[in-house]
Design a protein around this motif. Sequence first.
Motif, PDB file in Angstrom:
ATOM      1  N   GLY A  99      97.098 -49.705  29.472  1.00  0.00           N
ATOM      2  CA  GLY A  99      97.462 -48.303  29.587  1.00  0.00           C
ATOM      3  C   GLY A  99      96.663 -47.467  28.618  1.00  0.00           C
ATOM      4  N   GLN A 100      97.113 -46.249  28.433  1.00  0.00           N
ATOM      5  CA  GLN A 100      96.441 -45.314  27.549  1.00  0.00           C
ATOM      6  C   GLN A 100      97.273 -45.198  26.272  1.00  0.00           C
ATOM      7  OE1 GLN A 100      97.332 -44.033  30.939  1.00  0.00           O
ATOM      8  NE2 GLN A 100      95.612 -45.339  31.462  1.00  0.00           N
ATOM      9  N   LEU A 101      96.742 -45.722  25.163  1.00  0.00           N
ATOM     10  CA  LEU A 101      97.443 -45.674  23.888  1.00  0.00           C
ATOM     11  C   LEU A 101      97.108 -44.356  23.196  1.00  0.00           C
ATOM     12  CD1 LEU A 101      99.214 -47.114  21.797  1.00  0.00           C
ATOM     13  CD2 LEU A 101      97.112 -48.085  20.826  1.00  0.00           C
ATOM     14  N   ILE A 102      98.138 -43.581  22.867  1.00  0.00           N
ATOM     15  CA  ILE A 102      97.941 -42.235  22.325  1.00  0.00           C
ATOM     16  C   ILE A 102      98.286 -42.228  20.841  1.00  0.00           C
ATOM     17  CG2 ILE A 102      98.644 -39.810  22.488  1.00  0.00           C
ATOM     18  CD1 ILE A 102      99.561 -40.707  25.444  1.00  0.00           C
ATOM     19  N   ILE A 103      97.343 -41.761  20.038  1.00  0.00           N
ATOM     20  CA  ILE A 103      97.573 -41.612  18.609  1.00  0.00           C
ATOM     21  C   ILE A 103      97.264 -40.175  18.213  1.00  0.00           C
ATOM     22  CG2 ILE A 103      95.236 -42.396  17.983  1.00  0.00           C
ATOM     23  CD1 ILE A 103      96.504 -43.624  15.440  1.00  0.00           C
ATOM     24  N   TYR A 104      98.069 -39.633  17.318  1.00  0.00           N
ATOM     25  CA  TYR A 104      97.814 -38.298  16.779  1.00  0.00           C
ATOM     26  C   TYR A 104      97.105 -38.506  15.445  1.00  0.00           C
ATOM     27  CZ  TYR A 104     100.720 -36.659  20.537  1.00  0.00           C
ATOM     28  OH  TYR A 104     101.220 -36.400  21.788  1.00  0.00           O
ATOM     29  N   SER A 105      95.817 -38.188  15.436  1.00  0.00           N
ATOM     30  CA  SER A 105      94.950 -38.581  14.328  1.00  0.00           C
ATOM     31  C   SER A 105      95.316 -37.923  13.004  1.00  0.00           C
ATOM     32  CB  SER A 105      93.492 -38.258  14.678  1.00  0.00           C
ATOM     33  OG  SER A 105      93.099 -38.964  15.831  1.00  0.00           O
ATOM     34  N   GLN A 106      96.009 -36.783  13.046  1.00  0.00           N
ATOM     35  CA  GLN A 106      96.444 -36.132  11.811  1.00  0.00           C
ATOM     36  C   GLN A 106      97.841 -36.600  11.386  1.00  0.00           C
ATOM     37  OE1 GLN A 106      95.334 -32.350  13.707  1.00  0.00           O
ATOM     38  NE2 GLN A 106      94.397 -31.774  11.761  1.00  0.00           N
ATOM     39  N   GLY A 107      98.458 -37.446  12.195  1.00  0.00           N
ATOM     40  CA  GLY A 107      99.693 -38.090  11.811  1.00  0.00           C
ATOM     41  C   GLY A 107     100.957 -37.310  12.083  1.00  0.00           C
ATOM     42  N   THR A 108     100.848 -36.045  12.422  1.00  0.00           N
ATOM     43  CA  THR A 108     102.027 -35.208  12.632  1.00  0.00           C
ATOM     44  C   THR A 108     101.623 -33.943  13.381  1.00  0.00           C
ATOM     45  OG1 THR A 108     103.916 -34.164  11.501  1.00  0.00           O
ATOM     46  CG2 THR A 108     101.752 -33.907  10.469  1.00  0.00           C
ATOM     47  N   ARG A 109     102.602 -33.135  13.743  1.00  0.00           N
ATOM     48  CA  ARG A 109     102.295 -31.837  14.343  1.00  0.00           C
ATOM     49  C   ARG A 109     101.660 -30.933  13.299  1.00  0.00           C
ATOM     50  NH1 ARG A 109     108.063 -30.172  16.502  1.00  0.00           N
ATOM     51  NH2 ARG A 109     108.526 -31.129  14.483  1.00  0.00           N
ATOM     52  N   VAL A 110     100.618 -30.230  13.695  1.00  0.00           N
ATOM     53  CA  VAL A 110      99.916 -29.340  12.783  1.00  0.00           C
ATOM     54  C   VAL A 110      99.948 -27.927  13.359  1.00  0.00           C
ATOM     55  CG1 VAL A 110      97.716 -28.822  11.656  1.00  0.00           C
ATOM     56  CG2 VAL A 110      98.438 -31.198  11.951  1.00  0.00           C
ATOM     57  N   LYS A 111     100.430 -26.987  12.583  1.00  0.00           N
ATOM     58  CA  LYS A 111     100.544 -25.594  13.012  1.00  0.00           C
ATOM     59  C   LYS A 111      99.173 -25.020  13.325  1.00  0.00           C
ATOM     60  CE  LYS A 111     102.511 -21.198  11.419  1.00  0.00           C
ATOM     61  NZ  LYS A 111     103.188 -20.517  10.281  1.00  0.00           N
ATOM     62  N   PRO A 112      99.040 -24.232  14.406  1.00  0.00           N
ATOM     63  CA  PRO A 112      97.749 -23.615  14.728  1.00  0.00           C
ATOM     64  C   PRO A 112      97.170 -22.869  13.531  1.00  0.00           C
ATOM     65  CG  PRO A 112      99.278 -23.272  16.525  1.00  0.00           C
ATOM     66  CD  PRO A 112     100.075 -23.893  15.413  1.00  0.00           C
ATOM     67  N   GLY A 113      95.886 -23.092  13.286  1.00  0.00           N
ATOM     68  CA  GLY A 113      95.211 -22.437  12.183  1.00  0.00           C
ATOM     69  C   GLY A 113      95.253 -23.204  10.880  1.00  0.00           C
ATOM     70  N   VAL A 114      96.091 -24.233  10.792  1.00  0.00           N
ATOM     71  CA  VAL A 114      96.206 -25.034   9.570  1.00  0.00           C
ATOM     72  C   VAL A 114      95.273 -26.242   9.690  1.00  0.00           C
ATOM     73  CG1 VAL A 114      97.732 -26.472   8.182  1.00  0.00           C
ATOM     74  CG2 VAL A 114      98.567 -24.298   9.113  1.00  0.00           C
ATOM     75  N   ARG A 115      94.531 -26.506   8.625  1.00  0.00           N
ATOM     76  CA  ARG A 115      93.650 -27.669   8.597  1.00  0.00           C
ATOM     77  C   ARG A 115      94.368 -28.823   7.912  1.00  0.00           C
ATOM     78  NH1 ARG A 115      90.074 -26.745  12.497  1.00  0.00           N
ATOM     79  NH2 ARG A 115      89.041 -24.724  12.250  1.00  0.00           N
ATOM     80  N   ALA A 116      94.356 -29.978   8.529  1.00  0.00           N
ATOM     81  CA  ALA A 116      94.978 -31.167   7.959  1.00  0.00           C
ATOM     82  C   ALA A 116      94.025 -32.338   8.158  1.00  0.00           C
ATOM     83  CB  ALA A 116      96.322 -31.452   8.622  1.00  0.00           C
ATOM     84  N   PRO A 117      93.973 -33.266   7.212  1.00  0.00           N
ATOM     85  CA  PRO A 117      93.006 -34.362   7.302  1.00  0.00           C
ATOM     86  C   PRO A 117      93.281 -35.300   8.473  1.00  0.00           C
ATOM     87  CG  PRO A 117      94.573 -34.754   5.523  1.00  0.00           C
ATOM     88  CD  PRO A 117      94.822 -33.359   6.006  1.00  0.00           C
ATOM     89  N   TYR A 118      92.208 -35.878   8.977  1.00  0.00           N
ATOM     90  CA  TYR A 118      92.309 -36.911  10.013  1.00  0.00           C
ATOM     91  C   TYR A 118      92.433 -38.260   9.320  1.00  0.00           C
ATOM     92  CZ  TYR A 118      91.313 -33.851  13.962  1.00  0.00           C
ATOM     93  OH  TYR A 118      91.395 -32.885  14.937  1.00  0.00           O
ATOM     94  N   LYS A 119      93.409 -39.047   9.726  1.00  0.00           N
ATOM     95  CA  LYS A 119      93.713 -40.294   9.033  1.00  0.00           C
ATOM     96  C   LYS A 119      92.933 -41.462   9.629  1.00  0.00           C
ATOM     97  CE  LYS A 119      98.192 -38.612   7.532  1.00  0.00           C
ATOM     98  NZ  LYS A 119      99.647 -38.880   7.397  1.00  0.00           N
ATOM     99  N   VAL A 120      92.638 -42.415   8.753  1.00  0.00           N
ATOM    100  CA  VAL A 120      91.735 -43.498   9.112  1.00  0.00           C
ATOM    101  C   VAL A 120      92.325 -44.449  10.141  1.00  0.00           C
ATOM    102  CG1 VAL A 120      92.498 -45.092   7.301  1.00  0.00           C
ATOM    103  CG2 VAL A 120      90.112 -45.149   8.077  1.00  0.00           C
ATOM    104  N   GLY A 121      93.644 -44.398  10.378  1.00  0.00           N
ATOM    105  CA  GLY A 121      94.257 -45.295  11.344  1.00  0.00           C
ATOM    106  C   GLY A 121      93.632 -45.226  12.722  1.00  0.00           C
ATOM    107  N   THR A 122      93.162 -44.039  13.111  1.00  0.00           N
ATOM    108  CA  THR A 122      92.510 -43.904  14.412  1.00  0.00           C
ATOM    109  C   THR A 122      91.238 -44.738  14.472  1.00  0.00           C
ATOM    110  OG1 THR A 122      93.385 -41.657  14.624  1.00  0.00           O
ATOM    111  CG2 THR A 122      91.587 -42.276  16.101  1.00  0.00           C
ATOM    112  N   ALA A 123      90.445 -44.692  13.416  1.00  0.00           N
ATOM    113  CA  ALA A 123      89.203 -45.471  13.388  1.00  0.00           C
ATOM    114  C   ALA A 123      89.484 -46.965  13.372  1.00  0.00           C
ATOM    115  CB  ALA A 123      88.369 -45.076  12.165  1.00  0.00           C
ATOM    116  N   VAL A 124      90.521 -47.362  12.662  1.00  0.00           N
ATOM    117  CA  VAL A 124      90.875 -48.784  12.612  1.00  0.00           C
ATOM    118  C   VAL A 124      91.264 -49.279  14.005  1.00  0.00           C
ATOM    119  CG1 VAL A 124      92.490 -50.471  11.659  1.00  0.00           C
ATOM    120  CG2 VAL A 124      91.553 -48.676  10.190  1.00  0.00           C
ATOM    121  N   LEU A 125      92.066 -48.492  14.701  1.00  0.00           N
ATOM    122  CA  LEU A 125      92.443 -48.865  16.064  1.00  0.00           C
ATOM    123  C   LEU A 125      91.228 -48.901  16.988  1.00  0.00           C
ATOM    124  CD1 LEU A 125      95.794 -46.970  16.738  1.00  0.00           C
ATOM    125  CD2 LEU A 125      95.427 -49.429  16.730  1.00  0.00           C
TER     126      LEU A 125
END
Length: 242
Positions: A143-169
């Motif tokens: 299937g299609q495994l979905i990950i949110y790379s910033q780890g949580t909901r991010v408010k429009p206009g707010v910058r939040a880091p992308y977490k390394v878990g996406t790259a590991v997967l």
Amino acid sequence: MSWQWIKSLVYVVQVYIAMGVLGIVFLPWAALSPRGARAACQTYAGYALWSARWMLGLRHEVRGDVPTDEVLIAAKHQSFLDILIIFYYAPVAKFIMKRELLWTPVIGLYAWRLGCVPVDRGKRGAAIAKMIEDVEKGRAQPGQLIIYSQGTRVKPGVRAPYKVGTAVLYEQLGQPCVPAATNAGVLWPRKGILRKPGLAVVEFLPRIEPGMARGAFMAHLEREVEAHSDKLMREAGFEPGE
């Protein structure tokens, strides 16, 4: 108090009632078969999107090629709306999710039957290791495994880091990664009652084939998702830099 706020309140109440009703009606089938769980959640997502259109003037659109094969979807997450859209259109979607949700009555059963992958948040290294282990155990269910790379909901206009878990997967799975951008949070905020009329978009971007180095992959993913999300937010009347 605006008329749109009142309509939003009515929408929120009825869509939660619908969640409860469908959850109970489909429960016996979902308990016996993953097909029952997916049918229930597809029905709910479709109803929530349909009722948002006629009750609130909140339309939605999917752009790009919807992945139907076994891929990792690395998505921008702004509100519950982008979850609904991705789940409704990806044929066999399953999410990386907080482990606590497994213990939520009814919802936990559905998440388990859908093949969602629970992780412990707070201890990043342990969470990533467990994430890999759980994904490996679930690979017999394509299937299609979905990950949110910033780890949580991010408010429009707010910058939040992308977490390394996406790259590991991405490295571990050896599958293509499909980035996904959105402007959903402009119209359906992460908090509050008000839902705004307009066009919410989820855009599936060109896939990243396996084999890219971790640093290059993360830089490319963030650049593409943020640039396209900013463009979509501007279409919805929101200037990300403000």
